[in-house]
Write a protein that holds these residues in place. Structure first.
Motif, PDB file in Angstrom:
ATOM      1  N   GLY A 158       0.822  -1.211   0.000  1.00  0.00           N
ATOM      2  CA  GLY A 158       0.000   0.000   0.000  1.00  0.00           C
ATOM      3  C   GLY A 158       0.853   1.257   0.000  1.00  0.00           C
ATOM      4  N   ALA A 159       1.933   1.262   0.756  1.00  0.00           N
ATOM      5  CA  ALA A 159       2.819   2.424   0.813  1.00  0.00           C
ATOM      6  C   ALA A 159       3.481   2.667  -0.539  1.00  0.00           C
ATOM      7  N   VAL A 160       3.914   1.608  -1.211  1.00  0.00           N
ATOM      8  CA  VAL A 160       4.542   1.757  -2.526  1.00  0.00           C
ATOM      9  C   VAL A 160       3.543   2.317  -3.538  1.00  0.00           C
ATOM     10  N   VAL A 161       2.313   1.818  -3.504  1.00  0.00           N
ATOM     11  CA  VAL A 161       1.276   2.311  -4.422  1.00  0.00           C
ATOM     12  C   VAL A 161       1.050   3.802  -4.212  1.00  0.00           C
ATOM     13  N   LEU A 162       0.954   4.231  -2.954  1.00  0.00           N
ATOM     14  CA  LEU A 162       0.729   5.658  -2.676  1.00  0.00           C
ATOM     15  C   LEU A 162       1.907   6.520  -3.124  1.00  0.00           C
ATOM     16  N   VAL A 163       3.131   6.025  -2.981  1.00  0.00           N
ATOM     17  CA  VAL A 163       4.308   6.778  -3.430  1.00  0.00           C
ATOM     18  C   VAL A 163       4.297   6.912  -4.955  1.00  0.00           C
ATOM     19  N   VAL A 164       3.925   5.856  -5.669  1.00  0.00           N
ATOM     20  CA  VAL A 164       3.852   5.924  -7.131  1.00  0.00           C
ATOM     21  C   VAL A 164       2.793   6.937  -7.565  1.00  0.00           C
ATOM     22  N   ILE A 165       1.630   6.915  -6.932  1.00  0.00           N
ATOM     23  CA  ILE A 165       0.566   7.883  -7.255  1.00  0.00           C
ATOM     24  C   ILE A 165       1.061   9.304  -7.016  1.00  0.00           C
ATOM     25  N   GLY A 173       2.610  18.176 -12.080  1.00  0.00           N
ATOM     26  CA  GLY A 173       2.535  19.507 -11.489  1.00  0.00           C
ATOM     27  C   GLY A 173       1.322  19.710 -10.591  1.00  0.00           C
ATOM     28  N   VAL A 174       0.717  18.626 -10.142  1.00  0.00           N
ATOM     29  CA  VAL A 174      -0.466  18.692  -9.287  1.00  0.00           C
ATOM     30  C   VAL A 174      -0.051  18.380  -7.848  1.00  0.00           C
ATOM     31  N   ALA A 175      -0.552  19.186  -6.928  1.00  0.00           N
ATOM     32  CA  ALA A 175      -0.276  18.929  -5.511  1.00  0.00           C
ATOM     33  C   ALA A 175      -1.017  17.662  -5.091  1.00  0.00           C
ATOM     34  N   TYR A 176      -0.333  16.776  -4.385  1.00  0.00           N
ATOM     35  CA  TYR A 176      -0.948  15.524  -3.945  1.00  0.00           C
ATOM     36  C   TYR A 176      -0.824  15.419  -2.433  1.00  0.00           C
ATOM     37  N   ARG A 177      -1.896  15.055  -1.799  1.00  0.00           N
ATOM     38  CA  ARG A 177      -1.903  14.858  -0.350  1.00  0.00           C
ATOM     39  C   ARG A 177      -2.224  13.386  -0.087  1.00  0.00           C
TER      40      ARG A 177
END
Length: 183
Positions: A158-165, A173-177
């Motif tokens: 799950g952590a790897v998936v979130l880092v890729v996203i 150039g989009v802010a991601y939270r």
């Protein structure tokens, strides 16, 4: 009864050796290629004595426990936001402490301690100590510990998936939270 749970240094699948205090192999755990985690527990003679099998196609992780081929219980993750919680249907036991940080106790419904599990530091491979009050409960406690390893793998994926996203969004150039962060 004290058991030492050591991961093997190089292994493609989940493979672990469980030793007593004298260094004798008491159990061997072999991961099998399957849809979901499937861990087979062998005694010192190499005989199959238990299985931990992950159920797939469930909303939250669920693991079934088998002694020989007989179903004895299951452990399922409950939906919570900040602290992991588990529904345990096995011998009326419950887990107290931090399950994912490897410092917890398994207790009976009346509060009597069944086992204490903690991680030892400064070893070549991860080593965990299982202090078990009744040697008859050793196989069941081992199954609980194996489920913790499987859940840790799911958290890492799950952590790897979130880092890729986040990387893709940042590249655009989009802010991601991140969906779950402490502020």
């Amino acid at each position: 009864m004290r058991l030492l749970f050591r991961q093997r240094l190089f292994s493609w699948f989940d493979s672990y050796d469980i030793y007593d205090e004298a260094g004798n192999t008491v159990y061997t755990v072999e991961g099998k290629l399957a849809w979901g985690h499937c861990l087979h527990i062998l005694n010192a003679a190499g005989d199959h004595i238990g299985t931990v099998r992950e159920q797939v196609l469930t909303f939250l992780p669920k693991f079934e426990l088998y002694v020989q081929d007989q179903y004895v219980g299951c452990i399922q993750k409950e939906f919570t936001f900040f602290t992991p919680k588990f529904d345990i249907d096995c011998n009326g036991w419950r887990v107290e402490g931090d399950f994912l940080e490897w410092d917890y106790r398994v207790t009976e419904a009346c509060g009597a301690q069944v086992a204490s599990i903690h991680k030892e530091l400064l070893h070549w491979t991860d080593t965990y100590v299982l202090d078990i009050a009744d040697p008859e409960d050793a196989l069941y406690v081992l199954m609980f510990v194996l489920i913790g390893f499987a859940l840790l793998g799911l958290v890492l994926i799950g952590a790897v998936v979130l880092v890729v996203i986040a990387g893709v969004k940042a590249n655009d150039g989009v802010a991601y939270r991140y969906p779950f962060t402490w502020r």
